[in-house]
Design a protein around this motif. Structure first.
Motif, PDB file in Angstrom:
ATOM      1  N   ARG A  29       0.847  -1.175   0.000  1.00 37.11           N
ATOM      2  CA  ARG A  29       0.000   0.000   0.000  1.00 37.11           C
ATOM      3  C   ARG A  29       0.890   1.234   0.000  1.00 37.11           C
ATOM      4  O   ARG A  29       2.012   1.212   0.529  1.00 37.11           O
ATOM      5  CB  ARG A  29      -0.914   0.029   1.216  1.00 37.11           C
ATOM      6  CG  ARG A  29      -0.208  -0.108   2.542  1.00 37.11           C
ATOM      7  CD  ARG A  29      -1.099   0.220   3.704  1.00 37.11           C
ATOM      8  NE  ARG A  29      -1.277   1.659   3.831  1.00 37.11           N
ATOM      9  CZ  ARG A  29      -2.281   2.216   4.510  1.00 37.11           C
ATOM     10  NH1 ARG A  29      -3.170   1.454   5.115  1.00 37.11           N
ATOM     11  NH2 ARG A  29      -2.384   3.516   4.589  1.00 37.11           N
ATOM     12  N   PRO A  30       0.432   2.340  -0.602  1.00 42.61           N
ATOM     13  CA  PRO A  30       1.251   3.556  -0.642  1.00 42.61           C
ATOM     14  C   PRO A  30       1.629   4.009   0.765  1.00 42.61           C
ATOM     15  O   PRO A  30       0.837   3.914   1.702  1.00 42.61           O
ATOM     16  CB  PRO A  30       0.335   4.574  -1.331  1.00 42.61           C
ATOM     17  CG  PRO A  30      -0.604   3.744  -2.143  1.00 42.61           C
ATOM     18  CD  PRO A  30      -0.838   2.496  -1.341  1.00 42.61           C
ATOM     19  N   GLY A  57      14.206   9.562   6.224  1.00 43.14           N
ATOM     20  CA  GLY A  57      14.766   8.971   5.017  1.00 43.14           C
ATOM     21  C   GLY A  57      13.747   8.272   4.142  1.00 43.14           C
ATOM     22  O   GLY A  57      14.009   8.043   2.946  1.00 43.14           O
ATOM     23  N   THR A  58      12.580   7.943   4.699  1.00 42.14           N
ATOM     24  CA  THR A  58      11.539   7.292   3.905  1.00 42.14           C
ATOM     25  C   THR A  58      10.370   8.226   3.631  1.00 42.14           C
ATOM     26  O   THR A  58      10.050   8.517   2.481  1.00 42.14           O
ATOM     27  CB  THR A  58      11.033   6.017   4.605  1.00 42.14           C
ATOM     28  OG1 THR A  58      10.669   6.330   5.967  1.00 42.14           O
ATOM     29  CG2 THR A  58      12.093   4.933   4.596  1.00 42.14           C
ATOM     30  N   LEU A  59       9.728   8.739   4.679  1.00 45.27           N
ATOM     31  CA  LEU A  59       8.515   9.520   4.473  1.00 45.27           C
ATOM     32  C   LEU A  59       8.771  10.819   3.703  1.00 45.27           C
ATOM     33  O   LEU A  59       7.943  11.240   2.891  1.00 45.27           O
ATOM     34  CB  LEU A  59       7.856   9.843   5.811  1.00 45.27           C
ATOM     35  CG  LEU A  59       7.101   8.703   6.483  1.00 45.27           C
ATOM     36  CD1 LEU A  59       6.411   9.188   7.745  1.00 45.27           C
ATOM     37  CD2 LEU A  59       6.078   8.085   5.545  1.00 45.27           C
ATOM     38  N   MET A  60       9.903  11.471   3.944  1.00 47.76           N
ATOM     39  CA  MET A  60      10.174  12.710   3.221  1.00 47.76           C
ATOM     40  C   MET A  60      10.369  12.468   1.730  1.00 47.76           C
ATOM     41  O   MET A  60      10.226  13.391   0.922  1.00 47.76           O
ATOM     42  CB  MET A  60      11.410  13.405   3.805  1.00 47.76           C
ATOM     43  CG  MET A  60      11.173  14.097   5.138  1.00 47.76           C
ATOM     44  SD  MET A  60      12.633  14.996   5.724  1.00 47.76           S
ATOM     45  CE  MET A  60      12.769  16.290   4.478  1.00 47.76           C
ATOM     46  N   ASP A  66       8.600   6.554  -4.819  1.00 49.08           N
ATOM     47  CA  ASP A  66       7.410   5.725  -5.027  1.00 49.08           C
ATOM     48  C   ASP A  66       7.325   4.596  -3.997  1.00 49.08           C
ATOM     49  O   ASP A  66       7.059   3.442  -4.323  1.00 49.08           O
ATOM     50  CB  ASP A  66       7.422   5.144  -6.452  1.00 49.08           C
ATOM     51  CG  ASP A  66       6.064   4.585  -6.855  1.00 49.08           C
ATOM     52  OD1 ASP A  66       5.048   5.044  -6.305  1.00 49.08           O
ATOM     53  OD2 ASP A  66       6.022   3.674  -7.708  1.00 49.08           O
ATOM     54  N   TYR A  67       7.520   4.940  -2.730  1.00 49.51           N
ATOM     55  CA  TYR A  67       7.528   3.929  -1.682  1.00 49.51           C
ATOM     56  C   TYR A  67       6.118   3.437  -1.370  1.00 49.51           C
ATOM     57  O   TYR A  67       5.182   4.214  -1.202  1.00 49.51           O
ATOM     58  CB  TYR A  67       8.136   4.485  -0.393  1.00 49.51           C
ATOM     59  CG  TYR A  67       9.632   4.659  -0.420  1.00 49.51           C
ATOM     60  CD1 TYR A  67      10.460   3.710  -1.029  1.00 49.51           C
ATOM     61  CD2 TYR A  67      10.238   5.760   0.177  1.00 49.51           C
ATOM     62  CE1 TYR A  67      11.832   3.866  -1.031  1.00 49.51           C
ATOM     63  CE2 TYR A  67      11.617   5.927   0.178  1.00 49.51           C
ATOM     64  CZ  TYR A  67      12.404   4.978  -0.425  1.00 49.51           C
ATOM     65  OH  TYR A  67      13.763   5.132  -0.437  1.00 49.51           O
ATOM     66  N   SER A  68       5.999   2.133  -1.258  1.00 47.44           N
ATOM     67  CA  SER A  68       4.825   1.485  -0.697  1.00 47.44           C
ATOM     68  C   SER A  68       5.345   0.445   0.291  1.00 47.44           C
ATOM     69  O   SER A  68       6.528   0.105   0.287  1.00 47.44           O
ATOM     70  CB  SER A  68       3.965   0.845  -1.789  1.00 47.44           C
ATOM     71  OG  SER A  68       4.720  -0.076  -2.555  1.00 47.44           O
ATOM     72  N   TYR A  69       4.451  -0.041   1.139  1.00 51.54           N
ATOM     73  CA  TYR A  69       4.948  -0.977   2.149  1.00 51.54           C
ATOM     74  C   TYR A  69       3.900  -2.022   2.483  1.00 51.54           C
ATOM     75  O   TYR A  69       2.711  -1.892   2.182  1.00 51.54           O
ATOM     76  CB  TYR A  69       5.372  -0.230   3.417  1.00 51.54           C
ATOM     77  CG  TYR A  69       4.242   0.098   4.353  1.00 51.54           C
ATOM     78  CD1 TYR A  69       3.985  -0.670   5.489  1.00 51.54           C
ATOM     79  CD2 TYR A  69       3.407   1.185   4.110  1.00 51.54           C
ATOM     80  CE1 TYR A  69       2.934  -0.370   6.339  1.00 51.54           C
ATOM     81  CE2 TYR A  69       2.356   1.488   4.963  1.00 51.54           C
ATOM     82  CZ  TYR A  69       2.132   0.708   6.078  1.00 51.54           C
ATOM     83  OH  TYR A  69       1.090   1.001   6.929  1.00 51.54           O
TER      84      TYR A  69
END
Length: 323
Positions: A29-30, A57-60, A66-69
């Motif tokens: 999910r995004p 380092g991830t959310l910013m 294009d991070y999802s987890y």
């Protein structure tokens, strides 16, 4: 393996609806700022000091990369792109209860089902050999993405010959601005900080990611309670705010994610750097290191970061594994 994370039954119950993972594979999910509490729980248990396993380092950079987890078997899986090529899908090293070997097999299944190559990006150097033993087909150094790591006490004191020029800049600032103030960044100061940052225009020759970073800094200032950073503000009677900085502490390391200054005020950058390191080492006696992140290949940033004489460069790699 990256260390496991302890989880209560309540935490598992509350996380399952957010990101379920059936036996057939992972459901990503995004990543949004609302996910910060879940991510923070896992990042607290990592055993590497690279900035890629932090909230900042991830959310910013969630939109840019294009991070999802997904959380599967109490393990955090992050999907995005490689740091050096945003057209190449890639994964971060999983964090949690599963061993690295088990996590790799889960991702192998996912990649087969979805027609993807299995590539890990921003792999800390200490994990390259472990991935090679699990069938790595290629290892590519990310030469522009090494993190600059500093001795926290050295940045807080600026003692010694190597840091003499930095110490002189701070002394000049204090002599020219004897009535300066340095304060923790509180909610009451946020409107003034945002107004200051609005007034600071990017130079014509700016780093490639400067525009994107500027957007993300405003995102943090608009939602500081979600990011949970600690910060500080440097001001003078003549100029008002001349610099501000924000970062987060994980274990023995302070990650400085944001540091902005008025370049026309002599020594503002060096002074906010020193005073923040001093404030944070006093507030967090466990701090040994300060991570000031990458230079992304920008010559100006590289020179600035090298001038503080890092105690280490934390190398990172893209590692591709055979399916």
């Amino acid at each position: 393996m990256i260390p496991s994370v302890s989880t209560t039954a309540y935490e598992v119950a509350t996380m399952e609806p957010r990101c379920s993972a059936p036996e057939s594979g992972l459901n990503f999910r995004p990543m949004t700022t609302d996910d910060a509490p879940v991510l923070r729980r896992f990042f607290a248990e990592t055993d590497t000091r690279t900035c890629d396993f932090t909230i900042g380092g991830t959310l910013m950079w969630a939109r840019y990369f294009d991070y999802s987890y997904c959380i599967y078997r109490d393990t955090l899986f992050i999907k995005g792109v490689t740091e050096d090529d945003v057209t190449r899908p890639a994964f971060s090293l999983p964090i949690g209860k599963l061993s690295l070997e088990e996590s790799v097999e889960v991702l192998r299944d996912y990649c087969r089902e979805n027609g993807l190559d299995l590539i890990f990006s921003a792999v800390p150097e200490e994990y390259v050999e472990k991935l090679e033993s699990l069938g790595a087909s290629s290892v590519e150094p990310l030469t522009d993405w090494s993190d600059y790591l500093y001795d926290a006490s050295a940045l807080a004191s600026l003692s010694g010959k190597k840091l003499g020029k930095k110490r002189n800049h701070v002394n000049r600032f204090m002599q020219e601005n004897p009535d300066y103030t340095f304060s923790p960044l509180t909610p009451e100061l946020l409107p003034a900080v945002k107004a200051f940052y609005h007034s600071q225009h990017l130079p014509a020759e700016k780093p490639a990611l400067a525009d994107i970073e500027r957007e993300q800094v405003f995102e943090v200032l608009d939602h500081p309670e979600l990011y949970g950073f600690e910060g500080a503000v440097l001001s003078t009677p003549q100029h008002g705010i001349v610099a501000f900085t924000m970062g987060e502490v994980i274990g023995d390391t302070l990650y400085t994610h944001i540091e902005k200054m008025n370049h026309e005020v002599n020594g503002a950058g060096e002074t906010v750097n020193k005073l923040f390191a001093e404030m944070m080492t006093a507030r967090h006696p466990e701090l040994c290191y300060i991570n000031r992140e990458e230079d992304t290949g920008d010559p100006g940033l590289r020179h600035a970061k090298e001038s503080y004489h890092p105690c280490a460069l934390l190398a990172k790699y893209n590692v591709a594994l055979r399916a």
